[in-house]
Design a protein around this motif. Structure first.
Motif, PDB file in Angstrom:
ATOM      1  N   GLU A 101       0.943  -1.324   0.194  1.00  0.00           N
ATOM      2  CA  GLU A 101       0.155  -0.024   0.014  1.00  0.00           C
ATOM      3  C   GLU A 101       0.922   1.381  -0.010  1.00  0.00           C
ATOM      4  O   GLU A 101       1.752   1.617   0.982  1.00  0.00           O
ATOM      5  N   LEU A 102       0.925   1.980  -1.172  1.00  0.00           N
ATOM      6  CA  LEU A 102       1.692   3.320  -1.438  1.00  0.00           C
ATOM      7  C   LEU A 102       0.723   4.504  -1.052  1.00  0.00           C
ATOM      8  O   LEU A 102       1.223   5.520  -1.417  1.00  0.00           O
ATOM      9  N   PHE A 103      -0.540   4.309  -0.710  1.00  0.00           N
ATOM     10  CA  PHE A 103      -1.532   5.621  -0.480  1.00  0.00           C
ATOM     11  C   PHE A 103      -1.793   6.032   0.595  1.00  0.00           C
ATOM     12  O   PHE A 103      -2.836   6.559   0.961  1.00  0.00           O
ATOM     13  N   ASN A 104      -1.163   5.738   1.790  1.00  0.00           N
ATOM     14  CA  ASN A 104      -1.270   6.098   3.204  1.00  0.00           C
ATOM     15  C   ASN A 104      -0.914   7.581   3.673  1.00  0.00           C
ATOM     16  O   ASN A 104      -0.729   7.919   4.818  1.00  0.00           O
ATOM     17  N   GLY A 105      -0.491   8.283   2.557  1.00  0.00           N
ATOM     18  CA  GLY A 105       0.183   9.609   2.756  1.00  0.00           C
ATOM     19  C   GLY A 105      -1.015  10.576   2.551  1.00  0.00           C
ATOM     20  O   GLY A 105      -2.140  10.398   2.412  1.00  0.00           O
ATOM     21  N   PRO A 106      -0.797  11.963   2.857  1.00  0.00           N
ATOM     22  CA  PRO A 106      -1.728  12.927   2.803  1.00  0.00           C
ATOM     23  C   PRO A 106      -2.583  13.242   1.569  1.00  0.00           C
ATOM     24  O   PRO A 106      -3.698  13.690   1.672  1.00  0.00           O
ATOM     25  N   THR A 107      -2.177  12.777   0.169  1.00  0.00           N
ATOM     26  CA  THR A 107      -2.971  12.902  -0.666  1.00  0.00           C
ATOM     27  C   THR A 107      -3.682  11.456  -1.319  1.00  0.00           C
ATOM     28  O   THR A 107      -4.229  11.518  -2.299  1.00  0.00           O
ATOM     29  N   SER A 108      -3.367  10.476  -0.565  1.00  0.00           N
ATOM     30  CA  SER A 108      -3.958   9.189  -0.722  1.00  0.00           C
ATOM     31  C   SER A 108      -3.450   8.566  -2.251  1.00  0.00           C
ATOM     32  O   SER A 108      -3.969   7.887  -2.814  1.00  0.00           O
ATOM     33  N   ALA A 109      -1.979   8.846  -2.567  1.00  0.00           N
ATOM     34  CA  ALA A 109      -1.610   8.430  -3.819  1.00  0.00           C
ATOM     35  C   ALA A 109      -0.183   8.113  -3.693  1.00  0.00           C
ATOM     36  O   ALA A 109       0.716   8.601  -2.601  1.00  0.00           O
ATOM     37  N   PHE A 110       0.589   7.094  -4.391  1.00  0.00           N
ATOM     38  CA  PHE A 110       1.911   6.704  -4.413  1.00  0.00           C
ATOM     39  C   PHE A 110       2.978   7.874  -4.244  1.00  0.00           C
ATOM     40  O   PHE A 110       4.077   7.984  -3.715  1.00  0.00           O
ATOM     41  N   LYS A 111       2.482   8.987  -4.962  1.00  0.00           N
ATOM     42  CA  LYS A 111       3.205  10.235  -5.400  1.00  0.00           C
ATOM     43  C   LYS A 111       3.732  10.669  -4.030  1.00  0.00           C
ATOM     44  O   LYS A 111       4.736  11.573  -4.048  1.00  0.00           O
ATOM     45  N   ASP A 112       2.857  10.561  -2.749  1.00  0.00           N
ATOM     46  CA  ASP A 112       3.506  11.331  -1.664  1.00  0.00           C
ATOM     47  C   ASP A 112       4.800  11.002  -1.139  1.00  0.00           C
ATOM     48  O   ASP A 112       5.335  11.647  -0.399  1.00  0.00           O
ATOM     49  N   VAL A 113       5.217   9.552  -1.405  1.00  0.00           N
ATOM     50  CA  VAL A 113       6.263   9.037  -1.008  1.00  0.00           C
ATOM     51  C   VAL A 113       7.403   9.762  -1.189  1.00  0.00           C
ATOM     52  O   VAL A 113       8.175  10.203  -0.672  1.00  0.00           O
ATOM     53  N   ALA A 114       7.311  10.202  -2.705  1.00  0.00           N
ATOM     54  CA  ALA A 114       8.573  11.079  -3.027  1.00  0.00           C
ATOM     55  C   ALA A 114       8.096  12.538  -2.730  1.00  0.00           C
ATOM     56  O   ALA A 114       8.942  13.284  -2.389  1.00  0.00           O
ATOM     57  N   LEU A 115       6.858  13.051  -2.947  1.00  0.00           N
ATOM     58  CA  LEU A 115       6.798  14.527  -2.873  1.00  0.00           C
ATOM     59  C   LEU A 115       6.667  15.175  -1.552  1.00  0.00           C
ATOM     60  O   LEU A 115       6.438  16.309  -1.217  1.00  0.00           O
ATOM     61  N   GLN A 116       6.386  14.269  -0.469  1.00  0.00           N
ATOM     62  CA  GLN A 116       6.882  14.704   0.824  1.00  0.00           C
ATOM     63  C   GLN A 116       8.151  15.138   1.317  1.00  0.00           C
ATOM     64  O   GLN A 116       8.539  16.150   2.097  1.00  0.00           O
ATOM     65  N   ILE A 117       9.083  14.447   0.488  1.00  0.00           N
ATOM     66  CA  ILE A 117      10.604  14.661   0.755  1.00  0.00           C
ATOM     67  C   ILE A 117      11.211  15.502  -0.084  1.00  0.00           C
ATOM     68  O   ILE A 117      12.251  16.281  -0.064  1.00  0.00           O
ATOM     69  N   LEU A 118      10.629  15.575  -1.453  1.00  0.00           N
ATOM     70  CA  LEU A 118      11.347  16.473  -2.411  1.00  0.00           C
ATOM     71  C   LEU A 118      11.411  17.955  -1.894  1.00  0.00           C
ATOM     72  O   LEU A 118      12.394  18.414  -2.268  1.00  0.00           O
ATOM     73  N   PRO A 119      10.566  18.771  -1.651  1.00  0.00           N
ATOM     74  CA  PRO A 119      10.732  20.097  -1.028  1.00  0.00           C
ATOM     75  C   PRO A 119      11.482  19.928  -0.024  1.00  0.00           C
ATOM     76  O   PRO A 119      12.321  21.211   0.168  1.00  0.00           O
ATOM     77  N   ARG A 120      11.758  19.094   0.783  1.00  0.00           N
ATOM     78  CA  ARG A 120      12.712  19.155   1.965  1.00  0.00           C
ATOM     79  C   ARG A 120      14.207  19.063   1.325  1.00  0.00           C
ATOM     80  O   ARG A 120      15.266  19.898   1.757  1.00  0.00           O
ATOM     81  N   PHE A 121      14.388  18.312   0.091  1.00  0.00           N
ATOM     82  CA  PHE A 121      15.686  18.359  -0.421  1.00  0.00           C
ATOM     83  C   PHE A 121      15.835  19.741  -1.168  1.00  0.00           C
ATOM     84  O   PHE A 121      16.897  20.310  -1.150  1.00  0.00           O
ATOM     85  N   MET A 122      14.833  20.079  -1.808  1.00  0.00           N
ATOM     86  CA  MET A 122      15.082  21.396  -2.484  1.00  0.00           C
ATOM     87  C   MET A 122      15.503  22.531  -1.666  1.00  0.00           C
ATOM     88  O   MET A 122      16.284  23.381  -1.789  1.00  0.00           O
ATOM     89  N   ALA A 123      14.800  22.653  -0.517  1.00  0.00           N
ATOM     90  CA  ALA A 123      15.042  23.734   0.626  1.00  0.00           C
ATOM     91  C   ALA A 123      16.718  23.597   1.097  1.00  0.00           C
ATOM     92  O   ALA A 123      17.257  24.559   1.472  1.00  0.00           O
ATOM     93  N   ARG A 124      17.603  22.335   0.719  1.00  0.00           N
ATOM     94  CA  ARG A 124      18.922  22.220   1.114  1.00  0.00           C
ATOM     95  C   ARG A 124      19.844  22.410   0.029  1.00  0.00           C
ATOM     96  O   ARG A 124      20.981  21.982   0.088  1.00  0.00           O
ATOM     97  N   THR A 125      19.221  22.938  -1.160  1.00  0.00           N
ATOM     98  CA  THR A 125      20.079  23.187  -2.374  1.00  0.00           C
ATOM     99  C   THR A 125      20.344  24.754  -2.346  1.00  0.00           C
ATOM    100  O   THR A 125      19.712  25.603  -1.910  1.00  0.00           O
ATOM    101  N   THR A 126      21.142  25.118  -3.111  1.00  0.00           N
ATOM    102  CA  THR A 126      21.548  26.425  -3.137  1.00  0.00           C
ATOM    103  C   THR A 126      21.564  27.097  -4.580  1.00  0.00           C
ATOM    104  O   THR A 126      21.762  26.205  -5.566  1.00  0.00           O
ATOM    105  N   PRO A 127      21.176  28.281  -4.857  1.00  0.00           N
ATOM    106  CA  PRO A 127      21.188  29.021  -6.159  1.00  0.00           C
ATOM    107  C   PRO A 127      22.425  28.809  -6.697  1.00  0.00           C
ATOM    108  O   PRO A 127      23.533  28.919  -6.343  1.00  0.00           O
ATOM    109  N   ALA A 128      22.469  28.325  -8.215  1.00  0.00           N
ATOM    110  CA  ALA A 128      23.546  28.240  -8.938  1.00  0.00           C
ATOM    111  C   ALA A 128      24.467  29.311  -9.061  1.00  0.00           C
ATOM    112  O   ALA A 128      25.961  29.503  -9.064  1.00  0.00           O
ATOM    113  N   ASP A 129      23.931  30.551  -9.197  1.00  0.00           N
ATOM    114  CA  ASP A 129      24.684  31.681  -9.368  1.00  0.00           C
ATOM    115  C   ASP A 129      24.771  32.501  -8.099  1.00  0.00           C
ATOM    116  O   ASP A 129      25.045  33.966  -8.273  1.00  0.00           O
TER     117      ASP A 129
END
Length: 495
Positions: A101-129
């Motif tokens: 079961e991949l759908f126990n996250g906040p939007t009831s779809a498997f995409k939550d597994v990745a999309l709950q963590i992607l913004p946290r990854f993004m927040a720890r990246t820095t602008p290229a320029d």
């Protein structure tokens, strides 16, 4: 040092943080690393461990430039109380198979597994320029589930904004309301006149538009990035649940360490199943990965013939998230199965763009077919499988999972190899279709259908889905395909 470059050239040499921030390569290719699998995950040490610990081992192997504290903070925030099951992706026996079961996250779809963590990854990246004021605008096309999961992940996330396009009239009522009622000061949603492939192709064109990029940077300090599985930061968290499934099979003493497992995966864009291939490269004993398609069976035809042809009828089905004719992540698989032949990948993708089709060499197809199986279900078969699974197992599945359930029933069974079916969405996202399949009343609104489904099956609708009935609709814009770029520019100016 793990570095990332395009599937179509080796000129880039980016860290995983840079690749995640950028999303897609300048030449239109997807980011890959040649070190995939050099670091293995210890499978002897999986049983009984919480999902978060397994996630750390897997993500540390795939994204080594996130340090231990960063990675642990991202994981803790992504896989916490917003999940309705503490196992995050619980494995359940259903008949002779197992359902993950991949759908126990906040939007009831498997995409939550990745999309709950992607913004946290993004927040720890820095602008290229080094632009301190730079904001990342996540730009994504959705066939139904990615949009809401990305909106939920990025809403009000610092330093980011998000714009989502979905095909008008081609997602379920629940899916549409999930997007159009999204709260957050940094979110934008628009329906597009066309299907998902039209929208996704336009998004890729927008990413490749150098003049637009220069205007966005100059006028609004905005750079574009992606939350589709073309972004490597969206793909790699999905590798974790294959290891989690294996850990649970070990814990339940279904298998011993080293035993092989088969996975049957409903997939349209090929990201969900490609994650299984990455898991195999990291040392997971995967015997077969089986692609389950709906009536838009372009992947089935490719895996049986070696020819990928998107010049074919597009069907709007009851499994809308899989109504896709251009499976973006296939490009990554081809890169690995051609031993990193960027020239060949570039030619194939050029053929796809120019002629709508490409053909891979026979030896490459043979290698792919050794690991990947395939099958597909038409809509009558999908409905029959929803009913079959309920009648035999008292377990309710959604139409996407039903495609995989059907394909699993058609396959020869090896009694020594456990088979795991990936369940990608809650049946409550598609209550009308599920009720029709189960012979229940499907005449009212989607919300009345949810109530009927809950009453008749003794299951409960996820609270966030049921609450959509009274949520305020914030977004009702419809744009033509050629109006998408202008919509993005307006959204950036409003930040």
């Amino acid at each position: 040092m793990t570095t990332f470059h395009s599937t179509r050239s080796t000129t880039d040499s980016l860290t995983s943080k840079e690749a995640i921030r950028k999303g897609i390569a300048d030449d239109g290719g997807l980011f890959v690393t040649d070190s995939l699998g050099e670091t293995k995950v210890d499978i002897a040490n999986l049983a009984g461990r919480p999902y978060q610990d397994i996630a750390y081992d897997v993500l540390h192997a795939l994204l080594p430039d996130f340090d231990e504290d960063e990675l642990k903070a991202c994981i803790a925030a992504a896989y916490g109380d917003q999940w309705s099951d503490e196992r995050i992706t619980p494995l359940k026996p259903v008949g002779d198979d197992y359902i993950l079961e991949l759908f126990n996250g906040p939007t009831s779809a498997f995409k939550d597994v990745a999309l709950q963590i992607l913004p946290r990854f993004m927040a720890r990246t820095t602008p290229a320029d080094g632009d301190e004021n730079e904001k990342i605008m996540i730009l994504t096309a959705t066939s139904g589930d990615t949009g809401k999961a990305a909106l939920a992940g990025f809403a009000d996330a610092p330093g980011t904004a998000i714009t989502v396009f979905y095909p008008q009239g081609k997602v379920s009522q629940v899916q549409e309301l999930q997007m159009t009622t999204q709260t957050g000061s940094n979110v934008n949603v628009a329906a597009v006149e066309g299907n998902f492939d039209d929208a996704q192709s336009a998004v890729k064109r927008i990413f490749g538009d150098k003049e637009l990029a220069e205007r966005l940077a100059a006028d609004s300090h905005v750079v574009l990035s992606s939350a589709n599985s073309i972004n490597v930061g969206r793909l790699v968290p999905q590798v974790v649940y294959y290891f989690s499934a294996y850990a649970q099979l070990l814990e339940q003493q279904v298998i011993n360490v080293g035993d092989e497992v088969e996975f049957v995966v409903p997939t349209g864009n090929f990201g969900d199943i490609l994650a299984g291939y990455y898991a195999k490269r990291l040392g997971l004993p995967v015997k077969h990965l089986v692609v389950a398609s709906d009536k838009n069976n372009v992947l089935f035809d490719f895996l049986t013939s070696g020819t990928y042809n998107r010049q074919r009828p597009f069907f709007q089905t009851i499994s809308p998230s899989m109504d896709i004719l251009v499976s973006s992540n296939l490009e990554r698989m081809l890169y690995y199965f051609t031993e990193g032949d960027t020239r060949l990948i570039s030619m194939l993708m050029n053929d796809l763009k120019q002629w709508g089709a490409y053909e891979i060499p026979d030896d490459v197809l043979a290698k792919i077919r050794h690991l990947f199986g395939c099958g597909w279900a038409d809509e009558d078969q999908v409905r029959a499988m929803i009913a079959d699974c309920w009648t035999k197992n008292h377990y309710v599945i959604d139409p996407h999972t039903a495609c995989a359930y059907y394909v699993a029933q058609q396959m020869p069974r090896d009694p020594l190899t456990p088979r795991v079916i990936l369940a990608t969405a809650s049946p409550y996202k598609f209550p009308r279709v599920v009720n029709e399949a189960l012979g229940l009343d499907a005449t009212g609104t989607d919300f009345e259908c949810m109530d009927v489904l809950a009453r008749e099956t003794g299951t409960a609708a996820p609270a966030a889905l049921r609450a959509l009935e009274t949520a305020d609709v914030r977004f009702d814009t419809v744009v033509p395909i050629d109006g998408m770029e202008g919509f993005v520019e307006s959204a950036a100016k409003a930040l």
